[in-house]
Design a protein around this motif. Structure first.
Motif, PDB file in Angstrom:
ATOM      1  N   GLU A 232     -29.617  27.712  26.232  1.00  0.00           N
ATOM      2  CA  GLU A 232     -29.461  28.678  27.400  1.00  0.00           C
ATOM      3  C   GLU A 232     -29.338  27.948  28.536  1.00  0.00           C
ATOM      4  OE1 GLU A 232     -28.341  31.747  29.401  1.00  0.00           O
ATOM      5  OE2 GLU A 232     -28.408  31.862  27.314  1.00  0.00           O
ATOM      6  N   LYS A 233     -30.179  26.716  28.810  1.00  0.00           N
ATOM      7  CA  LYS A 233     -29.918  26.068  30.163  1.00  0.00           C
ATOM      8  C   LYS A 233     -28.633  25.346  30.353  1.00  0.00           C
ATOM      9  CE  LYS A 233     -35.274  25.319  30.502  1.00  0.00           C
ATOM     10  NZ  LYS A 233     -35.970  23.885  30.352  1.00  0.00           N
ATOM     11  N   ILE A 234     -28.312  24.700  28.957  1.00  0.00           N
ATOM     12  CA  ILE A 234     -26.920  24.190  28.970  1.00  0.00           C
ATOM     13  C   ILE A 234     -25.872  25.095  29.181  1.00  0.00           C
ATOM     14  CG2 ILE A 234     -25.237  22.680  27.536  1.00  0.00           C
ATOM     15  CD1 ILE A 234     -28.012  21.828  26.151  1.00  0.00           C
ATOM     16  N   ARG A 235     -25.916  26.198  28.625  1.00  0.00           N
ATOM     17  CA  ARG A 235     -24.784  27.400  28.862  1.00  0.00           C
ATOM     18  C   ARG A 235     -24.660  27.571  30.328  1.00  0.00           C
ATOM     19  NH1 ARG A 235     -23.887  32.225  30.208  1.00  0.00           N
ATOM     20  NH2 ARG A 235     -26.166  32.372  30.595  1.00  0.00           N
ATOM     21  N   ARG A 240     -21.964  28.126  35.434  1.00  0.00           N
ATOM     22  CA  ARG A 240     -22.224  28.028  36.768  1.00  0.00           C
ATOM     23  C   ARG A 240     -21.852  26.911  37.513  1.00  0.00           C
ATOM     24  NH1 ARG A 240     -24.999  32.573  38.309  1.00  0.00           N
ATOM     25  NH2 ARG A 240     -26.089  33.849  36.757  1.00  0.00           N
ATOM     26  N   ASN A 241     -22.253  25.904  37.134  1.00  0.00           N
ATOM     27  CA  ASN A 241     -21.932  24.557  37.962  1.00  0.00           C
ATOM     28  C   ASN A 241     -20.593  23.928  37.533  1.00  0.00           C
ATOM     29  OD1 ASN A 241     -24.974  25.186  37.610  1.00  0.00           O
ATOM     30  ND2 ASN A 241     -24.947  23.391  38.924  1.00  0.00           N
ATOM     31  N   ILE A 242     -20.174  23.978  36.303  1.00  0.00           N
ATOM     32  CA  ILE A 242     -18.713  23.310  36.044  1.00  0.00           C
ATOM     33  C   ILE A 242     -17.983  24.418  36.029  1.00  0.00           C
ATOM     34  CG2 ILE A 242     -17.570  21.950  34.277  1.00  0.00           C
ATOM     35  CD1 ILE A 242     -20.061  20.639  33.289  1.00  0.00           C
ATOM     36  N   THR A 269     -12.660  14.717  31.442  1.00  0.00           N
ATOM     37  CA  THR A 269     -13.257  13.409  31.533  1.00  0.00           C
ATOM     38  C   THR A 269     -14.560  13.534  32.492  1.00  0.00           C
ATOM     39  OG1 THR A 269     -11.641  12.499  30.645  1.00  0.00           O
ATOM     40  CG2 THR A 269     -13.253  11.325  31.416  1.00  0.00           C
ATOM     41  N   ASP A 270     -14.260  13.858  33.837  1.00  0.00           N
ATOM     42  CA  ASP A 270     -15.166  13.869  34.889  1.00  0.00           C
ATOM     43  C   ASP A 270     -16.224  15.248  34.582  1.00  0.00           C
ATOM     44  OD1 ASP A 270     -13.796  12.247  36.135  1.00  0.00           O
ATOM     45  OD2 ASP A 270     -12.680  13.415  37.506  1.00  0.00           O
ATOM     46  N   GLU A 271     -15.807  16.346  34.168  1.00  0.00           N
ATOM     47  CA  GLU A 271     -16.739  17.355  33.874  1.00  0.00           C
ATOM     48  C   GLU A 271     -17.739  17.050  32.669  1.00  0.00           C
ATOM     49  OE1 GLU A 271     -13.832  21.215  34.994  1.00  0.00           O
ATOM     50  OE2 GLU A 271     -13.827  20.372  33.022  1.00  0.00           O
ATOM     51  N   PHE A 272     -17.168  16.204  31.709  1.00  0.00           N
ATOM     52  CA  PHE A 272     -18.020  15.805  30.800  1.00  0.00           C
ATOM     53  C   PHE A 272     -18.917  14.880  31.091  1.00  0.00           C
ATOM     54  CE2 PHE A 272     -18.560  12.859  26.942  1.00  0.00           C
ATOM     55  CZ  PHE A 272     -19.433  13.487  26.248  1.00  0.00           C
ATOM     56  N   ALA A 273     -18.545  13.789  31.997  1.00  0.00           N
ATOM     57  CA  ALA A 273     -19.479  12.991  32.399  1.00  0.00           C
ATOM     58  C   ALA A 273     -20.615  13.624  33.333  1.00  0.00           C
ATOM     59  CB  ALA A 273     -18.820  11.928  33.535  1.00  0.00           C
ATOM     60  N   ALA A 274     -20.357  14.446  34.231  1.00  0.00           N
ATOM     61  CA  ALA A 274     -21.344  15.269  34.870  1.00  0.00           C
ATOM     62  C   ALA A 274     -22.205  16.174  33.921  1.00  0.00           C
ATOM     63  CB  ALA A 274     -20.540  16.510  35.851  1.00  0.00           C
ATOM     64  N   LYS A 304      -9.585  20.504  40.088  1.00  0.00           N
ATOM     65  CA  LYS A 304     -10.807  20.192  40.492  1.00  0.00           C
ATOM     66  C   LYS A 304     -11.637  21.285  40.848  1.00  0.00           C
ATOM     67  CE  LYS A 304      -9.716  15.228  40.936  1.00  0.00           C
ATOM     68  NZ  LYS A 304      -9.763  14.157  41.850  1.00  0.00           N
ATOM     69  N   LYS A 305     -12.905  21.371  40.377  1.00  0.00           N
ATOM     70  CA  LYS A 305     -14.073  22.243  40.931  1.00  0.00           C
ATOM     71  C   LYS A 305     -15.163  21.500  41.574  1.00  0.00           C
ATOM     72  CE  LYS A 305     -13.603  24.000  36.895  1.00  0.00           C
ATOM     73  NZ  LYS A 305     -12.392  23.274  36.809  1.00  0.00           N
ATOM     74  N   ASN A 306     -15.692  21.882  42.389  1.00  0.00           N
ATOM     75  CA  ASN A 306     -16.891  21.477  43.024  1.00  0.00           C
ATOM     76  C   ASN A 306     -18.045  21.555  42.086  1.00  0.00           C
ATOM     77  OD1 ASN A 306     -15.568  20.492  45.175  1.00  0.00           O
ATOM     78  ND2 ASN A 306     -16.005  22.509  46.300  1.00  0.00           N
ATOM     79  N   ILE A 307     -18.735  20.648  41.643  1.00  0.00           N
ATOM     80  CA  ILE A 307     -19.794  20.582  40.776  1.00  0.00           C
ATOM     81  C   ILE A 307     -21.239  20.375  41.526  1.00  0.00           C
ATOM     82  CG2 ILE A 307     -21.122  19.415  38.800  1.00  0.00           C
ATOM     83  CD1 ILE A 307     -18.247  18.607  37.847  1.00  0.00           C
ATOM     84  N   GLU A 308     -21.902  21.279  41.468  1.00  0.00           N
ATOM     85  CA  GLU A 308     -23.060  21.411  42.185  1.00  0.00           C
ATOM     86  C   GLU A 308     -24.117  20.242  41.515  1.00  0.00           C
ATOM     87  OE1 GLU A 308     -24.685  25.424  42.321  1.00  0.00           O
ATOM     88  OE2 GLU A 308     -22.711  26.143  43.007  1.00  0.00           O
ATOM     89  N   LYS A 309     -24.791  19.710  42.458  1.00  0.00           N
ATOM     90  CA  LYS A 309     -25.811  18.891  42.020  1.00  0.00           C
ATOM     91  C   LYS A 309     -27.125  19.296  42.124  1.00  0.00           C
ATOM     92  CE  LYS A 309     -22.636  15.300  41.688  1.00  0.00           C
ATOM     93  NZ  LYS A 309     -22.396  14.737  40.289  1.00  0.00           N
TER      94      LYS A 309
END
Length: 309
Positions: A232-235, A240-242, A269-274, A304-309
């Motif tokens: 659930e945390k991963i989903r 929400r973030n990716i 690739t960038d999203e997978f790394a994030a 591209k989408k902004n990925i929240e840190k």
């Protein structure tokens, strides 16, 4: 007036100008490949540029000098008219634009840096060896074609001829490209010895393989499968973030017999790394498999989408 308004709306969009710049850059690269690696050594690959070099050589033997860039422009213009008459609205503005600017862009390269300045004494081409010219041409042109195909554009020319063959002779588009390219290569017998014709045929084949590689690289995505008790945390992070959708499947462990949830998602690739960085940072234990996917159809949002840190 309705059609005029639709055209004006398209012209005012950022997407139109972005793709126009990409098409211009892609064709600028393609024109360099033709001007520096095909023209000097009369390397005939299965393209309209190759056919233009053949015609230029035939005219030259008759005492008539016509620049290759002019012939490319004229032939592409004729093919576009034929496409409009024989195929209709299947060809859009992108094909018209890219097909017609190749010749003029070659003249631009001639003004910037004539290939004669790059040929050393005793050599007949820029690289000094026909095989090196072939390799350089294929690599540079394939990069250009991959960039254009990424935005549903093409270099025109041979693609137009292939679609005409496809429609009226009922051959699939891949076969049509091969037939059209092979015929153009064989036309080189008028100006080149047998050895160079064979090299051209090999180059046409290699160009197709290299183009497939670069196209697959540009479109590559990661198909990620994740099994975790903290699914659930991963989903939530993925959605929400990716800002990607995902699929959930109930799975049963073959060894433990425990039931769990598997998340499947397609990521860049960038999203997978994030995602991997997030799992490491949050110390989330999971089992992950990831594979490359070169084609994605359906509901996939690019950009591209902004990925929240």
């Amino acid at each position: 007036m309705t059609k005029v308004n639709e055209v004006l709306k398209i012209l005012w969009t950022g997407k139109f100008w972005k793709e126009l710049v990409i098409m211009t850059v892609g064709m600028f690269i393609a024109s360099a490949a033709v001007y520096y690696f095909m023209v000097p050594g009369k390397l005939i690959i299965g393209t309209i540029s190759g056919f233009s070099i053949v015609l230029s050589g035939i005219f030259a033997s008759a005492g008539i000098t016509i620049k290759v860039s002019w012939l490319i422009f004229i032939i592409n213009a004729i093919l576009l008219v034929l496409a409009w008459l024989l195929i209709g609205k299947e060809f859009g503005a992108k094909t018209v634009y890219t097909a017609l600017i190749l010749g003029p862009l070659m003249d631009v390269w001639e003004k910037i840096l004539p290939y004669q300045n790059l040929i050393e004494p005793g050599q007949t081409s820029v690289m000094g060896d026909i095989w090196f010219d072939l390799i350089c041409f294929v690599l540079v042109l394939s990069i250009s074609q991959a960039i254009l195909f990424h935005i549903n554009a093409s270099t025109g020319g041979l693609d137009i001829l292939a679609k005409i063959v496809n429609k009226y002779f009922h051959a699939d588009i891949g076969t049509s490209v091969t037939i059209a390219g092979g015929l153009i290569c064989c036309s080189a017998f008028f100006i080149n010895p047998f050895r160079l014709v064979v090299i051209g045929l090999i180059g046409t084949w290699i160009n197709g393989l290299t183009l497939d590689y670069f196209t697959a690289s540009l479109n590559r995505k990661k198909r990620v499968c994740i099994i975790s008790k903290d699914w659930e945390k991963i989903r939530e992070y993925i959605v929400r973030n990716i800002a990607r959708g995902c699929s959930l499947y109930e799975v049963t462990g073959g060894y433990s017999g425990e039931k769990s949830m598997e998340i499947q998602v397609l990521l860049s690739t960038d999203e997978f790394a994030a995602l991997m960085e997030h799992l490491k940072k949050e110390d989330i234990h999971c089992f992950i498999t990831a594979g490359n996917v070169s084609e994605v159809y359906g509901l996939w949002r690019g950009g591209k989408k902004n990925i929240e840190k």
